[in-house]
Design a protein around this motif. Structure first.
Motif, PDB file in Angstrom:
ATOM      1  N   CYS A 134       4.236   8.978  -2.332  1.00 22.98           N
ATOM      2  CA  CYS A 134       4.121   7.532  -1.821  1.00 22.98           C
ATOM      3  C   CYS A 134       5.659   6.805  -1.778  1.00 22.98           C
ATOM      4  O   CYS A 134       5.777   5.801  -1.264  1.00 22.98           O
ATOM      5  N   CYS A 162       2.979   9.910  -8.866  1.00 24.31           N
ATOM      6  CA  CYS A 162       2.040   9.286  -9.296  1.00 24.31           C
ATOM      7  C   CYS A 162       0.793   9.986  -9.557  1.00 24.31           C
ATOM      8  O   CYS A 162       0.411  11.026  -8.900  1.00 24.31           O
ATOM      9  N   CYS A 188       8.271   8.651  -6.369  1.00 20.16           N
ATOM     10  CA  CYS A 188       7.063   9.537  -6.081  1.00 20.16           C
ATOM     11  C   CYS A 188       7.315  10.400  -5.007  1.00 20.16           C
ATOM     12  O   CYS A 188       7.460   9.993  -3.999  1.00 20.16           O
ATOM     13  N   CYS A 204      -1.668  10.202  -6.628  1.00 20.65           N
ATOM     14  CA  CYS A 204      -0.952  10.770  -5.493  1.00 20.65           C
ATOM     15  C   CYS A 204      -1.012  12.146  -5.352  1.00 20.65           C
ATOM     16  O   CYS A 204      -0.645  12.681  -4.209  1.00 20.65           O
TER      17      CYS A 204
HETATM   18 ZN   LIG Z   1       2.784   7.855  -5.688  1.00 16.41          ZN
END
Ligand SMILES: [Zn+2]
Length: 246
Positions: A156, A175, A153, A178
Motif C-alpha cells: 500500500c 502492513c 509497505c 496488506c
Molecule cells: Zn500496507
C-alpha cells in the motif's frame, strides 16, 4: 613473498601434532586460510596471536596461493570474551557468520570493522549482548548486499506500515493486513523495532549500536534480525545453537 598485514582469526583447527590451520579475515587479502606451524607448542611465539577471536599483526609467507604464518603478535585479544562462556559463544557465532559472508582473497574493510566493533562491544560489555547481536546480523546482511527495503509497505506504500512484518526472503516490509502470499515467510515487527532496523541499515559504523529500544521491541528486533540473516545465508549456524544454550 612475505606480507605483513592485520587479521582477525575466525577459526583455528588443530592440524597434525602442533600446527594450526587458521581462517583469517585480513585487512589486505580478505579471507584467507593460513597454516601456523608449531603454533600449539609451548615455546611457540605465535601461540597467543593465532587463537580464535584474536586481532593480530601477522607476517605471512605466500606461495602459489598458500599462506603460512611466520610471525604474529596480538593487537587485541578480546579478553572479556575469554572470561565468560556465553560471550565467547556469541563471538564464535559472529566469526562463523563473517566466515560465511566474507569473500576469499577480497579485502572488505567495512566487514572487518563490523566484526571488530561487534566483538569489542561484547567483550567490553558496552551494550547488551542481544542488541549487539541484532545490529551485527542486520548490518552484515546489508554489507553483503542483502539490504532489506524498509521505506514503506510493499503493497500500500504507507511509510509507517500498520502492524509491520518483515519479509525474510523478499527483504521487504508490509502492513500485516496488506500481506499477500508472494511476501513469503515473515517476522513480526512493531513501529519501534522497524525504526531501529532502519537506523541499523544506514547508521555510521561508529554509532551502529547507539539506538534506543524498549524490551518488547528489542525482542522483536532480535528475532527478526536473526531469522533474516539465516534466510539470506540460506543456512543455519552451529555456533548459534551453541550460544542459545546460555
Ligand atoms: Zn500496507
Amino acid at each position: 613473498m612475505f606480507k605483513t598485514t592485520k587479521g582477525l582469526v575466525l577459526r583455528e583447527v588443530r592440524y597434525k601434532e602442533a600446527d594450526r590451520i587458521l581462517t583469517v579475515l585480513t585487512q589486505d587479502e580478505g579471507k584467507i586460510t593460513a597454516k601456523a606451524r608449531g603454533a600449539l607448542r609451548k615455546s611457540s611465539r605465535t601461540a597467543a596471536a593465532t587463537q580464535q577471536l584474536t586481532w593480530a599483526e601477522m607476517t605471512l609467507f605466500g606461495n602459489r596461493g598458500k599462506w603460512t604464518v611466520n610471525e604474529a603478535s596480538v593487537l587485541e585479544g578480546f579478553q572479556g570474551l575469554r572470561e565468560d562462556i556465553a560471550s565467547f559463544a556469541l563471538g564464535s557465532y559472529f566469526a562463523e557468520c563473517l566466515e560465511a559472508f566474507a569473500v576469499e582473497d577480497q579485502p572488505d574493510p567495512e566487514l572487518l570493522q563490523l566484526g571488530l566493533n561487534s566483538l569489542y562491544a561484547v567483550s567490553q560489555r558496552l551494550y547488551p549482548a542481544e542488541k549487539v547481536k541484532a545490529a551485527f546480523e542486520l548490518r552484515l546482511a546489508v554489507l553483503s548486499g542483502y539490504s532489506p527495503a524498509l521505506d514503506a509497505c510493499a503493497f500500500c506504500g504507507k511509510e509507517q506500515p500498520e502492524d509491520p512484518i518483515l519479509g525474510l526472503d523478499t527483504g521487504g516490509v508490509c502492513c500485516r493486513a496488506c500481506r499477500k502470499a508472494e511476501f513469503g515467510n515473515a517476522a513480526r515487527l512493531d513501529a519501534e523495532s522497524l525504526e531501529a532496523m532502519r537506523y541499523i541499515v544506514s547508521a555510521p559504523a561508529k554509532r551502529l549500536f547507539s539506538f534506543r529500544l524498549g524490551e518488547e521491541s528489542g525482542k522483536l528486533l532480535a528475532m527478526a534480525a536473526e531469522k533474516y540473516l539465516q534466510s539470506q545465508a540460506g543456512r543455519s549456524f552451529g555456533t548459534l545453537s551453541y550460544y542459545k544454550q546460555f
